[in-house]
Every structure is written in structure tokens, then in C-alpha cells.
Write a protein that holds these residues in place. Structure first.
Motif, PDB file in Angstrom:
ATOM      1  N   GLY A  91     -20.814  53.382  81.163  1.00 34.92           N
ATOM      2  CA  GLY A  91     -20.915  55.055  79.423  1.00 34.92           C
ATOM      3  C   GLY A  91     -20.240  54.105  77.893  1.00 34.92           C
ATOM      4  O   GLY A  91     -20.089  55.151  77.211  1.00 34.92           O
ATOM      5  N   GLY A  92     -20.348  53.325  78.460  1.00 38.08           N
ATOM      6  CA  GLY A  92     -19.474  52.194  76.761  1.00 38.08           C
ATOM      7  C   GLY A  92     -20.499  52.699  75.686  1.00 38.08           C
ATOM      8  O   GLY A  92     -21.690  52.923  75.671  1.00 38.08           O
ATOM      9  N   SER A  93     -20.349  52.811  74.532  1.00 36.18           N
ATOM     10  CA  SER A  93     -20.921  52.742  72.945  1.00 36.18           C
ATOM     11  C   SER A  93     -20.502  51.646  72.070  1.00 36.18           C
ATOM     12  O   SER A  93     -21.935  52.014  71.143  1.00 36.18           O
ATOM     13  N   GLY A  94     -19.931  50.914  72.407  1.00 34.35           N
ATOM     14  CA  GLY A  94     -19.891  49.527  72.157  1.00 34.35           C
ATOM     15  C   GLY A  94     -20.728  48.430  71.837  1.00 34.35           C
ATOM     16  O   GLY A  94     -19.816  47.539  70.976  1.00 34.35           O
ATOM     17  N   PHE A  95     -21.505  48.478  73.500  1.00 32.49           N
ATOM     18  CA  PHE A  95     -22.373  46.918  73.157  1.00 32.49           C
ATOM     19  C   PHE A  95     -22.591  45.498  71.608  1.00 32.49           C
ATOM     20  O   PHE A  95     -21.935  45.142  71.564  1.00 32.49           O
ATOM     21  N   PHE A  96     -22.885  46.588  70.550  1.00 30.05           N
ATOM     22  CA  PHE A  96     -23.695  46.261  69.468  1.00 30.05           C
ATOM     23  C   PHE A  96     -22.361  45.458  68.451  1.00 30.05           C
ATOM     24  O   PHE A  96     -22.007  44.626  68.163  1.00 30.05           O
ATOM     25  N   ASP A  97     -21.713  45.855  68.008  1.00 24.87           N
ATOM     26  CA  ASP A  97     -19.651  45.879  68.097  1.00 24.87           C
ATOM     27  C   ASP A  97     -19.394  44.453  68.350  1.00 24.87           C
ATOM     28  O   ASP A  97     -19.236  44.026  67.963  1.00 24.87           O
ATOM     29  N   GLU A  98     -19.011  44.853  69.937  1.00 25.27           N
ATOM     30  CA  GLU A  98     -18.356  44.112  70.279  1.00 25.27           C
ATOM     31  C   GLU A  98     -19.185  42.679  70.602  1.00 25.27           C
ATOM     32  O   GLU A  98     -18.454  41.477  70.565  1.00 25.27           O
ATOM     33  N   VAL A  99     -20.343  42.397  70.759  1.00 26.26           N
ATOM     34  CA  VAL A  99     -21.218  41.456  70.836  1.00 26.26           C
ATOM     35  C   VAL A  99     -21.904  41.076  69.973  1.00 26.26           C
ATOM     36  O   VAL A  99     -22.059  39.270  69.364  1.00 26.26           O
ATOM     37  N   LEU A 100     -22.304  42.348  69.133  1.00 23.57           N
ATOM     38  CA  LEU A 100     -23.465  40.580  67.815  1.00 23.57           C
ATOM     39  C   LEU A 100     -22.263  40.527  66.374  1.00 23.57           C
ATOM     40  O   LEU A 100     -21.315  41.612  65.978  1.00 23.57           O
ATOM     41  N   SER A 101     -22.743  39.996  65.706  1.00 25.77           N
ATOM     42  CA  SER A 101     -22.040  39.386  64.749  1.00 25.77           C
ATOM     43  C   SER A 101     -22.579  40.085  63.464  1.00 25.77           C
ATOM     44  O   SER A 101     -23.928  40.816  63.690  1.00 25.77           O
ATOM     45  N   PRO A 102     -21.471  40.708  62.664  1.00 29.53           N
ATOM     46  CA  PRO A 102     -21.983  41.989  61.146  1.00 29.53           C
ATOM     47  C   PRO A 102     -23.625  40.937  60.778  1.00 29.53           C
ATOM     48  O   PRO A 102     -23.960  41.486  60.410  1.00 29.53           O
ATOM     49  N   ASP A 103     -23.641  39.358  60.697  1.00 33.69           N
ATOM     50  CA  ASP A 103     -24.821  38.919  59.856  1.00 33.69           C
ATOM     51  C   ASP A 103     -25.701  38.088  60.726  1.00 33.69           C
ATOM     52  O   ASP A 103     -26.431  37.320  60.544  1.00 33.69           O
ATOM     53  N   VAL A 104     -26.204  38.644  62.482  1.00 34.98           N
ATOM     54  CA  VAL A 104     -26.625  38.679  63.334  1.00 34.98           C
ATOM     55  C   VAL A 104     -27.916  38.485  62.528  1.00 34.98           C
ATOM     56  O   VAL A 104     -28.308  39.644  61.931  1.00 34.98           O
ATOM     57  N   VAL A 105     -29.064  37.782  63.435  1.00 35.37           N
ATOM     58  CA  VAL A 105     -30.113  37.806  62.616  1.00 35.37           C
ATOM     59  C   VAL A 105     -31.013  37.931  64.182  1.00 35.37           C
ATOM     60  O   VAL A 105     -30.344  37.479  64.734  1.00 35.37           O
ATOM     61  N   TRP A 106     -31.880  39.388  64.254  1.00 33.99           N
ATOM     62  CA  TRP A 106     -32.121  39.937  65.162  1.00 33.99           C
ATOM     63  C   TRP A 106     -33.785  40.084  64.805  1.00 33.99           C
ATOM     64  O   TRP A 106     -34.169  40.593  64.028  1.00 33.99           O
ATOM     65  N   THR A 107     -34.442  39.357  65.679  1.00 35.92           N
ATOM     66  CA  THR A 107     -35.600  39.678  65.507  1.00 35.92           C
ATOM     67  C   THR A 107     -36.299  39.753  67.452  1.00 35.92           C
ATOM     68  O   THR A 107     -35.765  40.184  67.864  1.00 35.92           O
ATOM     69  N   ILE A 108     -37.398  41.384  66.666  1.00 34.92           N
ATOM     70  CA  ILE A 108     -37.968  42.365  68.015  1.00 34.92           C
ATOM     71  C   ILE A 108     -39.354  41.250  67.972  1.00 34.92           C
ATOM     72  O   ILE A 108     -40.117  41.744  66.942  1.00 34.92           O
ATOM     73  N   GLU A 109     -39.952  40.340  69.316  1.00 42.76           N
ATOM     74  CA  GLU A 109     -40.520  39.664  68.888  1.00 42.76           C
ATOM     75  C   GLU A 109     -41.716  41.120  69.297  1.00 42.76           C
ATOM     76  O   GLU A 109     -41.675  41.916  69.707  1.00 42.76           O
ATOM     77  N   GLY A 110     -43.084  40.268  69.286  1.00 43.64           N
ATOM     78  CA  GLY A 110     -44.363  41.271  69.456  1.00 43.64           C
ATOM     79  C   GLY A 110     -45.113  42.066  68.301  1.00 43.64           C
ATOM     80  O   GLY A 110     -44.834  41.187  66.790  1.00 43.64           O
ATOM     81  N   SER A 111     -45.671  43.135  67.846  1.00 43.72           N
ATOM     82  CA  SER A 111     -46.459  43.700  67.049  1.00 43.72           C
ATOM     83  C   SER A 111     -46.417  45.084  66.852  1.00 43.72           C
ATOM     84  O   SER A 111     -45.890  45.504  67.876  1.00 43.72           O
ATOM     85  N   GLY A 112     -46.831  45.647  66.028  1.00 40.75           N
ATOM     86  CA  GLY A 112     -46.195  47.141  65.758  1.00 40.75           C
ATOM     87  C   GLY A 112     -44.870  47.565  65.002  1.00 40.75           C
ATOM     88  O   GLY A 112     -44.691  46.658  64.387  1.00 40.75           O
ATOM     89  N   PRO A 113     -44.946  48.720  64.680  1.00 41.14           N
ATOM     90  CA  PRO A 113     -43.793  49.080  63.336  1.00 41.14           C
ATOM     91  C   PRO A 113     -42.698  48.646  63.789  1.00 41.14           C
ATOM     92  O   PRO A 113     -42.111  48.592  62.766  1.00 41.14           O
TER      93      PRO A 113
END
Length: 170
Positions: free
Chosen positions: A51-73
Motif C-alpha cells: 500500500g505504499g506510494s513512495g517507490f519512485f522516490d525511494e528507489v530512483l535517483s532524482p537524475d535517473v534516465v528512464w527509457t520506456i522501450e518500444g514504440s508509441g506515444p
């Protein structure tokens, strides 16, 4: 120092030409780093599932480079945690009646890399379920993900965006 073989999932992606370790990087960062990285991600997923909601703050560096692979918008490169949340996460979550929760996951670690295969489920505001399967490859540095390659069913993701109008800006 001898190198260890890559886990099958990472090896398959590397052979397919999708993921390459950066120059100078090694899968042999040491068992302590590997165990710590796996524990950080596993525990953050457990809190999210509970039920927590802090996953992205806990795990990701503020300057993370996140790539969503694939095609589409939605596919593409997001530079920084705030950009990912604003352009990649919030457009979906604002159309959901319940938060996405991981219902199943498997976590592998190899040196600085953690691979998570997981299934997320939520209910959209139109009453239809949102179910998606994800594979995230996180490159960790000092306990935070600094690079992520995300694989998911973009058809399911984009269907929610097409089907449900965006909420008016507050």
C-alpha cells in the motif's frame, strides 16, 4: 578478476541487442553490492505492494534516465525522476480509480544491475481493470537507480490513455 556470467534474462536482452553494459562496467561488482541492490529493490516493492506510494522516490535517483522501450506515444527517454512522473506515470495514474499494485514479482541482481519482472493491477475510473506485465532493468549506484530500461505492454497502457479523458488540470 574473473567475470561472472550474466543472468539468463539479462543475457537474452543483451544478445538481442537491447541492453549493453556501459564501457568499463562489469557484472562483477561484488556479492555485497549485488545483495544490497537486490534487497533495496525487493523491500521497496514489498512496501509498494502493501500500500505504499513512495517507490519512485525511494528507489530512483532524482537524475535517473528512464527509457520506456518500444514504440508509441509513451515510449521514449525521460531524463530525471520529475520528468518521468509528469510525463510517464501521472498520465496513467490520473485515470485510475485505484493505485497500481504489484501482485507478483521476481527480482534478480547482477552487480550494479537489478532486473524485476512484475505484474501490476489497478482499476481504471471507467470500471475496467488495468493489468500489465513489466520488466525493469535498473542500474544502481549508491543505493539508487540511475538508469532504467522499462519494458511493458504499451498497448494496454495507451488504451487507458485513449479510453479515458485526462482530468482537468488543477
Amino acid at each position: 578478476m574473473p567475470t561472472r556470467p550474466l543472468p539468463a534474462a539479462l543475457l537474452a536482452l543483451a544478445v538481442a541487442g537491447t541492453v549493453f553494459l556501459p564501457a568499463g562496467a562489469s557484472a562483477a561488482s561484488g556479492p555485497d553490492t549485488e545483495a544490497r541492490n537486490r534487497q533495496i529493490v525487493t523491500e521497496a516493492f514489498a512496501r509498494w505492494q502493501a500500500g505504499g506510494s513512495g517507490f519512485f522516490d525511494e528507489v530512483l535517483s532524482p537524475d535517473v534516465v528512464w527509457t520506456i522501450e518500444g514504440s508509441g506515444p509513451t515510449a521514449g527517454r525521460y531524463e530525471g525522476r520529475d520528468a518521468l512522473i509528469a510525463r510517464g506515470v501521472r498520465p496513467l495514474t490520473s485515470r485510475l480509480a485505484t493505485p497500481i499494485r504489484p501482485v507478483a514479482k521476481t527480482v534478480w541482481a547482477d552487480g550494479d544491475h537489478v532486473i524485476v519482472a512484475w505484474q501490476g493491477e489497478a482499476m481504471a475510473v471507467d470500471g475496467q481493470p488495468y493489468v500489465n506485465r513489466y520488466a525493469w532493468i535498473l542500474r544502481m549506484r549508491e543505493g539508487k537507480a540511475v538508469e532504467v530500461n522499462a519494458f511493458l505492454d504499451l498497448v494496454a497502457y495507451d488504451d487507458v490513455l485513449r479510453r479515458i479523458p485526462a482530468a482537468p488540470a488543477e
